[in-house]
Design a protein around this motif. Structure first.
Motif, mmCIF file in Angstrom:
data_model
loop_
_atom_site.group_PDB
_atom_site.id
_atom_site.type_symbol
_atom_site.label_atom_id
_atom_site.label_comp_id
_atom_site.label_asym_id
_atom_site.label_seq_id
_atom_site.Cartn_x
_atom_site.Cartn_y
_atom_site.Cartn_z
ATOM 1 N N ALA A 100 -0.846 28.423 15.679
ATOM 2 C CA ALA A 100 -0.178 27.209 16.141
ATOM 3 C C ALA A 100 0.449 26.482 14.961
ATOM 4 C CB ALA A 100 -1.163 26.295 16.847
ATOM 5 N N ILE A 101 1.486 25.733 15.258
ATOM 6 C CA ILE A 101 2.120 24.844 14.289
ATOM 7 C C ILE A 101 2.279 23.503 14.983
ATOM 8 C CG2 ILE A 101 4.201 24.360 12.947
ATOM 9 C CD1 ILE A 101 4.564 27.400 12.675
ATOM 10 N N THR A 102 1.764 22.462 14.347
ATOM 11 C CA THR A 102 1.818 21.126 14.933
ATOM 12 C C THR A 102 2.395 20.128 13.932
ATOM 13 O OG1 THR A 102 -0.419 20.513 14.242
ATOM 14 C CG2 THR A 102 -0.208 21.601 16.386
ATOM 15 N N VAL A 103 2.815 18.997 14.469
ATOM 16 C CA VAL A 103 3.352 17.902 13.658
ATOM 17 C C VAL A 103 2.720 16.618 14.174
ATOM 18 C CG1 VAL A 103 5.440 16.606 13.099
ATOM 19 C CG2 VAL A 103 5.547 19.085 13.294
ATOM 20 N N GLY A 104 2.400 15.714 13.253
ATOM 21 C CA GLY A 104 1.869 14.421 13.678
ATOM 22 C C GLY A 104 1.429 13.594 12.495
ATOM 23 N N PHE A 105 1.098 12.345 12.782
ATOM 24 C CA PHE A 105 0.538 11.466 11.768
ATOM 25 C C PHE A 105 -0.968 11.660 11.713
ATOM 26 C CE2 PHE A 105 4.592 9.355 12.162
ATOM 27 C CZ PHE A 105 4.825 8.883 10.881
ATOM 28 N N ASP A 106 -1.569 11.346 10.579
ATOM 29 C CA ASP A 106 -3.006 11.547 10.403
ATOM 30 C C ASP A 106 -3.832 10.873 11.488
ATOM 31 O OD1 ASP A 106 -2.684 13.090 8.161
ATOM 32 O OD2 ASP A 106 -3.074 11.478 6.749
ATOM 33 N N ASP A 107 -3.421 9.717 11.938
ATOM 34 C CA ASP A 107 -4.222 8.973 12.905
ATOM 35 C C ASP A 107 -3.623 8.987 14.313
ATOM 36 O OD1 ASP A 107 -2.057 7.415 12.336
ATOM 37 O OD2 ASP A 107 -3.186 5.578 11.998
ATOM 38 N N GLY A 108 -2.782 9.977 14.591
ATOM 39 C CA GLY A 108 -2.140 10.032 15.896
ATOM 40 C C GLY A 108 -2.300 11.381 16.564
ATOM 41 N N GLU A 109 -1.727 11.487 17.751
ATOM 42 C CA GLU A 109 -1.751 12.740 18.477
ATOM 43 C C GLU A 109 -0.802 13.730 17.816
ATOM 44 O OE1 GLU A 109 -0.985 12.290 22.631
ATOM 45 O OE2 GLU A 109 -2.395 10.641 22.815
ATOM 46 N N LEU A 110 -1.109 15.004 17.976
ATOM 47 C CA LEU A 110 -0.271 16.047 17.408
ATOM 48 C C LEU A 110 0.710 16.567 18.449
ATOM 49 C CD1 LEU A 110 -3.039 18.053 15.520
ATOM 50 C CD2 LEU A 110 -1.442 16.395 14.563
#
Length: 92
Positions: A76-86
């Motif tokens: 998998a490859i995901t994107v997101g902020f450290d404290d948020g949903e991916l």
């Protein structure tokens, strides 16, 4: 002015139903941080930056370069902020 950088890490585990897997860092390149320039950040909020980053990663995943990179082997490859949903960009 806020300071925002993107970075890359890797995990041997992935759970599409629980984003906590992302805190498991098994791979971490020496040069993992990529900074946005101040001019780019001007007049943008975090949602704009997240959408832009998602677009960059989606474009890369669709590219010919991706097909021959080690990233193509990722579960998998995901994107997101450290404290948020991916946001899942690629998932097997």
């Amino acid at each position: 002015m806020i300071s925002i950088a993107k970075y890359i890490t890797g995990s041997k585990i992935f759970d599409k139903d629980d984003d906590d897997w992302a805190t498991n860092i098994d791979f971490e390149p020496k040069q993992k941080y990529f900074s946005f320039g101040n001019e780019f950040l001007k007049d943008k909020d975090w949602q704009d930056i997240l959408k832009y980053t998602e677009s960059l990663v989606q474009s890369y995943v669709k590219s010919e370069d991706f097909k021959t990179s080690f990233f193509a082997q990722a579960i998998a490859i995901t994107v997101g902020f450290d404290d948020g949903e991916l946001t899942i960009i690629k998932s097997q």
